[in-house]
Enzyme design. Sequence first.
Site, PDB file in Angstrom:
ATOM      1  CD1 TRP A 119      -2.779   1.989   1.035  1.00  0.00           C
ATOM      2  CD2 TRP A 119      -3.305   0.429   0.451  1.00  0.00           C
ATOM      3  NE1 TRP A 119      -4.085   1.856   0.271  1.00  0.00           N
ATOM      4  CE2 TRP A 119      -4.229   1.066  -0.472  1.00  0.00           C
ATOM      5  CE3 TRP A 119      -3.234  -1.398  -0.094  1.00  0.00           C
ATOM      6  CZ2 TRP A 119      -5.464   0.845  -0.591  1.00  0.00           C
ATOM      7  CZ3 TRP A 119      -4.538  -1.315  -0.951  1.00  0.00           C
ATOM      8  CH2 TRP A 119      -5.637  -0.603  -1.261  1.00  0.00           C
ATOM      9  CG  ASP A 120      -0.360   5.557   0.293  1.00  0.00           C
ATOM     10  OD1 ASP A 120      -0.964   4.759   1.275  1.00  0.00           O
ATOM     11  OD2 ASP A 120      -1.199   5.946  -0.258  1.00  0.00           O
ATOM     12  CD1 TRP A 121      -1.215   3.780   4.464  1.00  0.00           C
ATOM     13  CD2 TRP A 121      -0.088   1.937   4.477  1.00  0.00           C
ATOM     14  NE1 TRP A 121      -2.242   3.338   3.857  1.00  0.00           N
ATOM     15  CE2 TRP A 121      -1.934   1.978   4.336  1.00  0.00           C
ATOM     16  CE3 TRP A 121      -0.081   0.415   5.537  1.00  0.00           C
ATOM     17  CZ2 TRP A 121      -2.254   0.974   4.757  1.00  0.00           C
ATOM     18  CZ3 TRP A 121      -1.059   0.211   5.505  1.00  0.00           C
ATOM     19  CH2 TRP A 121      -2.168  -0.204   5.139  1.00  0.00           C
ATOM     20  CG  ASN A 129     -10.939   3.553   1.453  1.00  0.00           C
ATOM     21  OD1 ASN A 129     -11.184   5.229   1.991  1.00  0.00           O
ATOM     22  ND2 ASN A 129      -9.737   3.549   0.450  1.00  0.00           N
ATOM     23  CD  GLU A 130      -9.834   6.971  -0.875  1.00  0.00           C
ATOM     24  OE1 GLU A 130      -8.992   6.369  -1.357  1.00  0.00           O
ATOM     25  OE2 GLU A 130      -9.263   7.537  -0.528  1.00  0.00           O
ATOM     26  CD  GLU A 157      -9.027   8.031   3.582  1.00  0.00           C
ATOM     27  OE1 GLU A 157      -8.241   8.482   3.346  1.00  0.00           O
ATOM     28  OE2 GLU A 157      -9.445   6.877   3.408  1.00  0.00           O
TER      29      GLU A 157
END
Length: 926
Positions: free
Chosen positions: A239-241, A503-504, A601
């Site tokens: 993921w981006d983290w 989510n999104e 968020e």
Amino acid sequence: MTNQEVPSQQTHLNPDSTLLKSVPVTYHVLNKPEVMPLRVDMCMFVSGVLLCSFSGVLSGFSSVTDQQHTVSLSGKWSLSNSNGSLSLPAEVPGCVHSALQQQGFIQDPYFRFNDVSYRWIAFDNWTYTTTFNVSTQLRSKQKVLLVFDGVDTVASIQLNGVSVGKTDNMFRRYDLSVRDLLTDGDNVLKVSFSSPVLYASERRKAHSAYRVPPECPPDVQKGECHVNFIRKEQSSFSWDWGPSFPTMGLWKGVRLEAFDVLQLIQVSSVPLYNFSVSQWRVQVQLLVDAVQTTNGQITLSIPELDSEQTVQTKFLSGKTKNSFTLHINTSSQVKQWWPNGHGDQPFYQLTVRGFQDGFLVLSTESKVYFRTVELVQEPVVGSPGLSFYFRINGKPIFLKGSNWIPAHSFQDQVSPAVLRNLLQSAVDANMNALRVWGGGVYEQDLFYSICDEMGIMVWQDFMFACAMYPTEDDFIQTVREEVSQQVQRLKSHPSVIIWSGNNENEAALATDWFSIPVSQRPLYRKDYVTLYVNNVRAIVREEDESRPFLVSSPTNGAESEQEGWVAANPYDPLYGDTHFYSYFLDCWDWRTFPRTRFASEYGFQSWPSFSTLQPVSIKADWSYNSSFSSHRQHHENGNQQMLLQAALHFNLPNATDPLKRFTDTLYITQVTQAQCVKTQTEFYRRSQSEIIEGKGRTMGALYWQLNDIWQAPSWSSIEFGGKWKMLHYFAQSFFAAVLPVAFEDDDALLIYAISDLSHDLKLRAAVSAYSWADLDPVCTLKSDLLLVPGGSAAAIFKQPVAALLAGCGRCTRLTCLLTFHLEDSSGQQGPTNHHFLSSPKDAQGLQKPNITAKVQQDATGYTVTLHSASVAPFVWLDVGNVPGRFSSNGFLMVSRNMTVGFEAWRPTSVAELSRSLTVTSLADVY
Ligand code: BMA
């Protein structure tokens, strides 16, 4: 409530039976694995058969089913890869990566670049095996279930060489009927896992009619492709983290459950309030597996509320859901559960007992917390659109908190202590809500129990994120079972206040993240509605009428529904919730933020501290431009973005010593993040009571993100390991129940008083101007007292900045800064806040403060007494790898002396703390 029909064991005892009370008996299976001890509460002989009741634990309910026999199969198993070249012991619950590390086959997977080095693990197939013996007594039961609480993910299960089941969904419990396969001697249980990466890719290939994007994560994430084709933690492919560790394994418990009559699989209790007659009732649902259709009586009771009810019932043969209602005695005073900061979290003990012919066949106890939740979406005076806020027990509540991601790539390493520490940190930062984000996992039972106890409201996503999903029949079927099981497992928790479908994904469709040709869009919309509306939502509605359901986040809520579930602009600030990220605009300028109804968020990245990075890196890695620093950054241009944002207001670190320059850079990213999220959160909190240009009435601020999955730059306020970043210390203030907030509009300085309290306050603002060059205030101003109603934000002070500075004397925007607080007749209310009149990089008079520090220990713990020679912004205390936290940190020091406390999370000493302590402030880094 009536209890005249209630059968008691004493009165229904067969005169010939023998009653044995509280006989401590533990059943043992021969050899391994370990046995789950069951306390026998009561036994009696009926027609020559010994019937007993046992105490065990089922999902937070202490539960008993007569004649039940539970044998844990968790513990040491053996593990091997597909060609047998690796063979090792493995702990269950656990996963392949953890086992390989524990047995020394691999290093710490989080060390340096190991996420990439160990990519091979997830491309191999792995088999878990255990051998166990069972007693004749167990095998003589009418039914024996082999229960897997969690299988990650694609596996086939064999017992004694016979295939007994297949799994494809990490979020489901599987129970398999195995009685006739069990033998006298050794029983061999094998769970063979297929590579999740290869499985996802095969599923993708099989779906040839049209793309189900995204195909792969961006290169910067160094992840695997097609995670949307497998019902598994979506962030486990990167993921981006977070890193890519597509795990495999038995990530939850495994056991045998043997019984003659029936078995309780899941119990839930959901309180419902009838507003028109002011009465509570508790809906109790028993998921039961009955050997054959069984008639009986069920007694529900909450003694403390003087409420009890007995009903005749029939458990049909097989697995069935059985619902019962306990009406709460209207003359009993029901104490309600409140979110943190709004009241206590009392609960009541509910007892459920089932009788067959007067004998106890089922008994379970659970906690019931009473509260109502409404999501209010209605017209707002002076504003187009609809409101979007939560009413708990009839009271509108501003949600303050953050977003929760998986606390580790290897879920078996998320211990109770880790959960408690993170959730306590949330509460200590005055949060009352967390969103369990849809790209991770449905959290463990303990997570929700702690949230219940602490008053943390949970916004629970279903596990779908940032992607389109397939809608083949087998996919839909497994999702249906997942949703139904998760709702049944979690719906008794008062902390869960809303279900949210994904989510999104509404935003991804609406704003075309995946470049879907116009002609194909209806197809994707249809799939979207099929999955989240016709299936996820339909099941949630059937299972749980006690809380709201949203299809996505962000969404326009009721308006999205009007628009066919995909709104033209799901980010519309006039409806529903929003996610908002802007890395390049100046985060100190509140005009850049959308005045939304609810901010679910928003956030900015920072780096963790050096002590968190050190154990997973080597000296060569310790610079901002090292390949390690780029490797750990999974968000495109993230490292540059942080510095660009920092450079808008701060001088960037320029030390010649490379290590100092690196640690100073980590520090400046934390300063930048803390100040950005503070500004944005304060903007949302102060927007709760007003409508400006048609927008406002913001009722939630959940920043992205609370915690970290590994040691890397991310949006988190808490580092991997639990250390608070500067942002988390800031959150403690910006989420305070009573808070002053300052901002400038049209060259005027405004101060708002924000109060989450239930009662009204009469407050004034006290503002002090300090010269950067001097520790004594230049001037102090006070506003008139103003009524600040509970649950509101009110403008309390307004003055043109020029007039304020002129009145103050020796101040300009460049030479002075402001501090301010609220007070009433009894003194200061809430924390002291500050407002910079210019960027600190332009500040005139700011000097290196030469702060000295002395660590001491007194009866209350450790303290650090600081002495500063001048005004020092963002004073940061760090004790390296001594775990714990300070009572305050990252603060603006405008006094010569100051003392802060340090709460150590392991034994330490004044000597160790003094040795480890570093003190950094803004002017120390350039
Ligand atoms: C949000 C989240 C995550 C992501 C975060 C930061 O949109 O839902 O997908 O990690 O942004 O980019």
